[in-house]
Design a protein around this motif. Structure first.
Motif, short mmCIF file in Angstrom:
data_model
loop_
_atom_site.label_atom_id
_atom_site.label_comp_id
_atom_site.label_asym_id
_atom_site.label_seq_id
_atom_site.Cartn_x
_atom_site.Cartn_y
_atom_site.Cartn_z
N ASP A 11 0.83 -1.21 0.00
CA ASP A 11 0.00 0.00 0.00
C ASP A 11 0.86 1.26 0.00
OD1 ASP A 11 -2.25 -1.61 0.04
OD2 ASP A 11 -2.71 -1.24 2.15
N LEU A 12 1.88 1.29 0.86
CA LEU A 12 2.77 2.45 0.92
C LEU A 12 3.50 2.66 -0.41
CD1 LEU A 12 4.27 2.03 4.50
CD2 LEU A 12 2.75 3.87 3.72
N GLU A 13 3.91 1.55 -1.03
CA GLU A 13 4.60 1.65 -2.31
C GLU A 13 3.68 2.23 -3.40
OE1 GLU A 13 7.83 -0.90 -4.86
OE2 GLU A 13 6.48 -1.98 -3.53
N LYS A 14 2.42 1.83 -3.39
CA LYS A 14 1.45 2.36 -4.36
C LYS A 14 1.26 3.87 -4.16
CE LYS A 14 -1.23 -1.87 -4.88
NZ LYS A 14 -2.51 -2.54 -4.55
N ILE A 15 1.16 4.28 -2.90
CA ILE A 15 0.98 5.71 -2.61
C ILE A 15 2.22 6.50 -3.04
CG2 ILE A 15 0.69 7.41 -0.76
CD1 ILE A 15 -0.83 5.15 0.79
#
Length: 73
Positions: free
Chosen positions: A20-24
């Protein structure tokens, strides 16, 4: 509260949080590349008013990603 207890309470895994953090982070990076002048303007405007800028958010996301990747706590 620890990272592990937070993950447990949210019923999440470190791997999923990292995804999720990587997508953001990628979305913010894409915005910065596609809109360099807008990104710069928004950052400068936020800094001028004493608020957090998109650049600060980018840094914070990097910190959060590394914290989770290293196991936190």
């Amino acid at each position: 509260m620890t990272l592990n207890s937070s993950l447990e309470l949210d019923n999440r895994t470190e791997g999923r949080i990292l995804e999720d953090l990587e997508k953001i982070m990628q979305a913010l990076q894409d915005f910065k590349v596609k809109n360099p002048q807008i990104f710069q303007h928004l950052c400068q405007s936020a800094i001028a008013t004493g608020e957090m800028s998109l650049g600060d958010a980018e840094s914070a996301l990097g910190w959060a990603f590394n914290y989770v990747a290293e196991g936190g706590d």
